[in-house]
Design a protein around this motif. Structure first.
Motif, PDB file in Angstrom:
ATOM      1  N   ASP A 291      -2.485   6.764 -10.008  1.00  0.00           N
ATOM      2  CA  ASP A 291      -1.904   7.983  -9.441  1.00  0.00           C
ATOM      3  C   ASP A 291      -1.620   7.846  -7.955  1.00  0.00           C
ATOM      4  O   ASP A 291      -0.780   8.550  -7.408  1.00  0.00           O
ATOM      5  N   ASN A 292      -2.340   6.953  -7.285  1.00  0.00           N
ATOM      6  CA  ASN A 292      -2.196   6.830  -5.842  1.00  0.00           C
ATOM      7  C   ASN A 292      -1.366   5.634  -5.407  1.00  0.00           C
ATOM      8  O   ASN A 292      -1.038   5.496  -4.241  1.00  0.00           O
ATOM      9  N   ALA A 293      -1.034   4.753  -6.349  1.00  0.00           N
ATOM     10  CA  ALA A 293      -0.279   3.554  -5.991  1.00  0.00           C
ATOM     11  C   ALA A 293       0.653   3.186  -7.138  1.00  0.00           C
ATOM     12  O   ALA A 293       0.201   2.831  -8.210  1.00  0.00           O
ATOM     13  N   PRO A 294       1.941   3.286  -6.920  1.00  0.00           N
ATOM     14  CA  PRO A 294       2.888   3.023  -7.999  1.00  0.00           C
ATOM     15  C   PRO A 294       3.008   1.556  -8.368  1.00  0.00           C
ATOM     16  O   PRO A 294       3.540   1.220  -9.413  1.00  0.00           O
ATOM     17  N   MET A 295       2.540   0.677  -7.512  1.00  0.00           N
ATOM     18  CA  MET A 295       2.665  -0.749  -7.766  1.00  0.00           C
ATOM     19  C   MET A 295       1.303  -1.421  -7.676  1.00  0.00           C
ATOM     20  O   MET A 295       0.498  -1.101  -6.810  1.00  0.00           O
ATOM     21  N   LEU A 296       1.047  -2.377  -8.546  1.00  0.00           N
ATOM     22  CA  LEU A 296      -0.163  -3.187  -8.504  1.00  0.00           C
ATOM     23  C   LEU A 296      -1.420  -2.325  -8.477  1.00  0.00           C
ATOM     24  O   LEU A 296      -2.324  -2.536  -7.676  1.00  0.00           O
TER      25      LEU A 296
END
Length: 329
Positions: free
Chosen positions: A73-78
């Motif tokens: 939810d807090n980071a769209p990548m990796l």
């Protein structure tokens, strides 16, 4: 389960996983070039994340990110738990840090790296619920000699004896943070010198473990993810690493317990952080540092320097590459 090194025989040199992973850290480092010294650490990190993720999708392995950019939810990548790779080949745990030292990058200072660490599936500690870890890292001379439970002055004296050098020639790396004020004073009172790091926790630990480095020990509280990444490298260097989780408050401590982590000053040894020696650590320099040179652009070319450390073989390889600017920037 397919081993990380099962496909690295001389019969399949083109499938050497360690060398494939270098492309991902090189990509992240190169894409950060426009942001070096520009005071835009979020943009630098975003560009590095995008580049690393794009290259990881092409690598022949079935990877799960244990230590990444945070929860989905807090980071769209990796994000933690994301699957990367082609899905074919060895099953692996992955720790990624597209830029270890975003502030260093934004300010154009030394020791920023793009980092990847890999181990067999299920062997990497997931310490993401507790952000900080108190760490002690040395080279091989510290194995069985130093212990994080001892006062830092005692560890300095013990390591100096093991290295056969005077205490006043010892150099200890520590992050320059208010929380380390007493630790820094204790190091200096013991007669050793300090190398204060503004950031770059991973580079500090690795440099302390290398036999030809300028520092002898790295101590203090830094990121828990960086501790796991560093442990993968220490396996290849034959060094010593210990860690104790350092929750910031009671709520974080309880989150750690709920996640199955051992709190209350429990000492994590190297095999607790990453089980076994089948590890791969890859780093490419973003800015210049003691471990590797930073990425640089000259005319129509971009130059990178990387290191690859494999725990199974105990080797450190350096890779220098030149890339056409027209293909990258």
């Amino acid at each position: 389960m397919v081993s990380l090194t099962a496909d690295m025989s001389p019969l399949h040199p083109d499938r050497n996983l360690a060398l494939e992973l270098v492309r991902a850290t090189e990509a992240a480092a190169i894409r950060s070039v426009p942001f070096i010294g520009r005071g835009q650490k979020e943009l630098a990190d975003g560009a590095a994340v995008d580049a690393m993720r794009a290259f990881l999708t092409t690598v022949n392995f079935d990877g799960v990110i244990v230590i990444g950019e945070g929860e989905k939810d807090n980071a769209p990548m990796l994000f933690n738990g994301e699957h990367v790779g082609t899905g074919r080949g060895p099953q692996a745990d992955i720790a990624v840090d597209p830029i270890d030292g975003t502030s260093l990058t934004a300010e154009g200072r030394n020791n920023a790296l793009s980092v990847l660490a890999v181990s067999d599936r299920g062997t990497m500690l997931d310490a993401s619920s507790v952000f900080y870890m108190d760490k002690l890292v040395t080279g091989p001379a510290g194995v069985g000699v130093v212990d994080i439970r001892l006062p830092v002055g005692e560890n300095i004296r013990r390591l100096a004896t093991a290295l056969g050098k005077p205490v006043d020639e010892m150099v200890v790396s520590v992050l320059n943070r208010p929380r380390h004020q007493q630790l820094i004073a204790d190091i200096r009172e013991a007669g050793a010198g300090t190398r204060l790091m503004s950031d770059g926790d991973v580079a500090g630990g690795i440099n302390a473990a290398r036999h030809n480095a300028r520092t002898d020990m790295c101590v203090g509280i830094g990121g828990s993810p960086e501790g796991i990444v560093t442990a993968c490298a220490i396996k290849a260097l034959g060094g010593h690493i210990q860690g104790r989780l350092w929750p910031r408050d009671d709520d974080e401590a309880q989150k750690g317990r709920d996640a199955g982590l051992k709190m209350d000053d429990f000492v994590y040894e190297a095999d607790d952080l990453v089980e076994g020696n089948n590890t791969i650590f890859v780093a490419t320099g973003v800015t210049n540092g003691e471990l590797v040179a930073g990425v640089r652009r000259e005319g129509g070319y971009v130059y990178t320097e990387s290191v690859v450390l494999r725990g199974a073989s105990g080797t450190l390889r350096r890779i220098t590459s030149e890339h056409l600017v027209s293909k990258w920037l």
